[in-house]
Write an enzyme that holds these catalytic residues in place. Structure first.
Site, PDB file in Angstrom:
ATOM      1  N   GLU A  41      -4.360  -5.696  -7.795  1.00 58.66           N
ATOM      2  CA  GLU A  41      -4.299  -6.449  -9.054  1.00 58.66           C
ATOM      3  C   GLU A  41      -4.003  -7.916  -8.773  1.00 58.66           C
ATOM      4  O   GLU A  41      -4.658  -8.815  -9.312  1.00 58.66           O
ATOM      5  CB  GLU A  41      -3.218  -5.890  -9.993  1.00 58.66           C
ATOM      6  CG  GLU A  41      -3.074  -6.737 -11.264  1.00 58.66           C
ATOM      7  CD  GLU A  41      -1.790  -6.462 -12.045  1.00 58.66           C
ATOM      8  OE1 GLU A  41      -1.365  -5.313 -12.117  1.00 58.66           O
ATOM      9  OE2 GLU A  41      -1.218  -7.445 -12.566  1.00 58.66           O
ATOM     10  N   SER A  94       1.445   3.328  -5.686  1.00 56.40           N
ATOM     11  CA  SER A  94       1.477   2.775  -7.042  1.00 56.40           C
ATOM     12  C   SER A  94       2.647   1.796  -7.197  1.00 56.40           C
ATOM     13  O   SER A  94       3.814   2.177  -7.066  1.00 56.40           O
ATOM     14  CB  SER A  94       1.606   3.924  -8.053  1.00 56.40           C
ATOM     15  OG  SER A  94       2.203   3.449  -9.246  1.00 56.40           O
TER      16      SER A  94
END
Lengths: 282, 282
Positions: free
Chosen positions: B125, B219
């Protein structure tokens, strides 16, 4: 007795620019000129400008010529429109940092943010800046508790008065982050000069036995300086001119710190220093 | 033994959207499809999608059809350009909050801000979002000390990874305010779901004797949850599936708290709850 004047004490860039612009305009046009409201928050400077035929007025109807000087704090969007409609030319002495805040507010408003402005809603800068958004789309806050009156159900833009205390602004930012999970934009519009002055004032207060803060009683940035100094040094006095100094304040004091608001001219600071020195000789 | 699952545990809006978009596309086009990188950071979900003929690839050259699914974390600006140049259509499953961050970065870059992005520079991201500015105009920071490497001599835009810990972001904001007197813009791009999950996780940790955090080891948001829980509750365990649970962790525990990252499907959470319940019966 050692007297230390904070290096950044006195006129900031925006104030110097406003006064120079006013004096230049007065000599250029050789006519009586008006400023809408006092050009800066210092009664002594306003009096000096009167000698150069620059007079403050409170309303548009009182403007005597076909031009008007907009003071450093800026004016409200609707007043600006009314002036232009009356074919009165604007000599814009608005501080460039205030101009930037106006642009930010306008942009944030157009992009749909609900605006929280941290400052004094009675201060002309705040009134000018916030007028660039619709009144249903903002709230001016000056205390942490006032955030409780806001519904945090939409995206938020945060902006501060240029003369705001940085730590207080940070405490508001933290609280807003806690209260919402919506989008937030924070504009730091506290100006360089204000921040530097505040840091120097805090440092000087910690090193001095007495702090003298010089500046207009109606000056927001001077009052913020006084509050910052008083938190650190109980013996903090806010004065407008040297005449208010009292010799008894200085009994037993070795280190004297002096700072002055952004609208305080050098000649007033010099007179304050001179008067304190005279106490030392007595 | 009382088991409480945090109400916001599991899939967030962006993840649901990405998986639905991938599954819909696979059935619509009835062909093998590729995602550039795993669609979300959960190996179990990625495995399930393989059964629906959706396979992750690492490079553009490996893409097998004339279309590609962009995963929830988004892709770098230059990779997007290369895909389009190869006439490969984009099925965009980028999380809308990540998209918003890309827009903010682009805007801040064009307006001349030096950008500080708070996040992990190895995270897809962050790599995707920051690629919308020129590499000489930003710094990604993950620790307070890293701010020392930045020269604070120009205006600054602050932005955070969507899964950032809010309090850490606030500590960075405060430090930046201290380090510069230049203009600052702060974008709060931590997403609703992330913030809510973090608040619930902290609350649940304070009420539980043991906290189980379920989610991919790769994650970011799951790892943040683990750190938040562990600060409050030492007995915090991060697992990917129920198979990793150990009965001895639960000896003497009365209140069990469970939370799960944004990329953890409900069926994994349910299996975790079932396994813990079976320990209780034994």
């Amino acid at each position: 007795m050692k007297i230390t004047v904070a290096p950044s004490a006195g006129f900031c860039f925006g104030v110097k620019r406003a006064i120079n612009l006013a004096i230049d305009s007065a000599s250029k046009f050789d006519t009586e000129l008006n400023t809408l409201g006092p050009i800066i928050h210092n009664p002594q400077v306003v009096s000096q400008l009167k000698e150069k035929k620059i007079f403050p007025v409170d309303t548009i109807d009182e403007i005597k010529s076909d031009k008007v000087i907009i003071r450093s704090h800026g004016i409200k969007a609707d007043i600006e429109n009314k002036i232009l409609q009356k074919n009165i030319a604007i000599i814009d002495a608005t501080c460039p940092f205030v101009k930037r805040s106006q642009e930010y507010i306008r942009k944030a408003f157009l992009e749909g943010y609900f605006i929280i402005m941290v400052g004094d809603d009675k201060h002309p800068e705040v009134q000018s800046v916030i007028s660039f958004a619709d009144s249903s789309r903002y709230k001016v806050v000056n205390k942490l508790e006032e955030l409780n009156k806001i519904k945090f159900d939409e995206k938020i833009a945060l902006i501060s008065q240029t003369t705001q205390d940085t730590n207080f602004y940070l405490s508001i930012i933290c609280e807003v982050f806690k209260k919402t999970s919506k989008e937030i934009i924070v504009f730091n519009t506290i100006c360089d000069a204000t921040k530097l002055k505040q840091e120097e004032a805090a440092f000087l207060s910690s090193k001095s036995d007495i702090m003298i803060v010089v500046g207009g009683y109606n000056s927001a940035n001077t009052n913020k300086l006084k509050n910052i100094c008083r938190k650190i040094q109980n013996n903090t006095y806010h004065i407008e001119t040297e005449e208010e100094l009292k010799q008894e304040w200085f009994i037993g004091a070795e280190n004297i710190g002096i700072t002055a608001g952004a609208s305080t001219p050098d000649w007033i600071i010099e007179k304050v220093v001179g008067k304190i020195q005279s106490f030392d000789i007595l």
